[in-house]
Design a protein around this motif. Sequence first.
Motif, PDB file in Angstrom:
ATOM      1  N   GLU A   5     -15.089  -0.724   5.617  1.00 36.01           N
ATOM      2  CA  GLU A   5     -14.649  -1.648   3.843  1.00 36.01           C
ATOM      3  C   GLU A   5     -13.269  -0.735   3.659  1.00 36.01           C
ATOM      4  OE1 GLU A   5     -18.171  -1.294   4.378  1.00 36.01           O
ATOM      5  OE2 GLU A   5     -18.842  -3.152   5.043  1.00 36.01           O
ATOM      6  N   ASP A   6     -14.306   0.700   2.806  1.00 37.57           N
ATOM      7  CA  ASP A   6     -12.395   0.799   2.471  1.00 37.57           C
ATOM      8  C   ASP A   6     -11.578   1.217   3.271  1.00 37.57           C
ATOM      9  OD1 ASP A   6     -14.424   1.654   0.399  1.00 37.57           O
ATOM     10  OD2 ASP A   6     -15.116   2.718   0.958  1.00 37.57           O
ATOM     11  N   LEU A   7     -11.800   1.300   4.580  1.00 37.17           N
ATOM     12  CA  LEU A   7     -10.681   1.954   5.523  1.00 37.17           C
ATOM     13  C   LEU A   7      -9.768  -0.361   5.955  1.00 37.17           C
ATOM     14  CD1 LEU A   7     -12.445   4.108   8.342  1.00 37.17           C
ATOM     15  CD2 LEU A   7     -10.807   4.081   6.531  1.00 37.17           C
ATOM     16  N   LEU A   8     -10.510  -0.562   6.040  1.00 34.99           N
ATOM     17  CA  LEU A   8      -9.923  -1.832   5.639  1.00 34.99           C
ATOM     18  C   LEU A   8      -8.982  -2.151   4.493  1.00 34.99           C
ATOM     19  CD1 LEU A   8      -9.452  -4.311   8.177  1.00 34.99           C
ATOM     20  CD2 LEU A   8     -11.967  -5.394   6.594  1.00 34.99           C
ATOM     21  N   PHE A   9      -9.170  -2.071   3.061  1.00 33.05           N
ATOM     22  CA  PHE A   9      -8.654  -1.716   2.263  1.00 33.05           C
ATOM     23  C   PHE A   9      -7.547  -0.917   2.404  1.00 33.05           C
ATOM     24  CE2 PHE A   9      -8.204  -0.752  -2.099  1.00 33.05           C
ATOM     25  CZ  PHE A   9      -8.040  -1.645  -2.604  1.00 33.05           C
ATOM     26  N   ARG A  12      -4.823  -2.562   4.503  1.00 34.27           N
ATOM     27  CA  ARG A  12      -4.335  -4.129   4.070  1.00 34.27           C
ATOM     28  C   ARG A  12      -3.418  -3.503   3.286  1.00 34.27           C
ATOM     29  NH1 ARG A  12      -9.191  -7.431   3.111  1.00 34.27           N
ATOM     30  NH2 ARG A  12      -9.483  -8.089   5.902  1.00 34.27           N
ATOM     31  N   MET A  13      -3.675  -2.387   2.273  1.00 31.64           N
ATOM     32  CA  MET A  13      -1.968  -1.993   0.586  1.00 31.64           C
ATOM     33  C   MET A  13      -1.323  -1.284   1.548  1.00 31.64           C
ATOM     34  SD  MET A  13      -3.287  -2.685  -1.911  1.00 31.64           S
ATOM     35  CE  MET A  13      -2.497  -2.089  -2.280  1.00 31.64           C
ATOM     36  N   GLN A  14      -1.644  -0.595   3.243  1.00 29.76           N
ATOM     37  CA  GLN A  14      -0.175   0.120   3.267  1.00 29.76           C
ATOM     38  C   GLN A  14       0.707  -1.117   3.926  1.00 29.76           C
ATOM     39  OE1 GLN A  14      -1.765   3.368   6.901  1.00 29.76           O
ATOM     40  NE2 GLN A  14      -1.162   4.348   5.306  1.00 29.76           N
ATOM     41  N   GLU A  15      -0.123  -1.880   4.905  1.00 26.39           N
ATOM     42  CA  GLU A  15       0.639  -3.597   5.208  1.00 26.39           C
ATOM     43  C   GLU A  15       1.915  -3.625   4.430  1.00 26.39           C
ATOM     44  OE1 GLU A  15       0.397  -7.311   7.666  1.00 26.39           O
ATOM     45  OE2 GLU A  15      -1.483  -6.573   6.109  1.00 26.39           O
ATOM     46  N   LYS A  16       1.002  -4.092   3.004  1.00 25.59           N
ATOM     47  CA  LYS A  16       1.793  -5.339   1.964  1.00 25.59           C
ATOM     48  C   LYS A  16       2.625  -3.542   2.002  1.00 25.59           C
ATOM     49  CE  LYS A  16      -1.964  -8.010   0.329  1.00 25.59           C
ATOM     50  NZ  LYS A  16      -2.665  -7.789  -1.298  1.00 25.59           N
ATOM     51  N   THR A  17       2.736  -2.201   1.345  1.00 25.42           N
ATOM     52  CA  THR A  17       3.683  -1.020   1.195  1.00 25.42           C
ATOM     53  C   THR A  17       4.486  -1.258   2.159  1.00 25.42           C
ATOM     54  OG1 THR A  17       2.347  -0.043   0.210  1.00 25.42           O
ATOM     55  CG2 THR A  17       4.021   0.721   0.458  1.00 25.42           C
TER      56      THR A  17
END
Length: 64
Positions: A5-9, A12-17
């Motif tokens: 779950e931490d890796l997935l989060f 997702r944050m990297q994708e937005k950035t």
Amino acid sequence: MPKLEDLLFELRMQEKTLERESKRAEKEHHALKSKVKKAIAEKRIEFAQIHAESAVRKRNESLK
């Protein structure tokens, strides 16, 4: 070992950035493109060439 779950989060944050950086580079590309047109209209070919090189660089950044 990090949880899934931490890796997935983090992903997702990297994708937005990366999306924000891509949009920023695309805006800079359009601004530089208008500077090229303005420089050509003013017969300032050297400035147009410099802005065109920068515009191409920003366009490539937005695609990555």
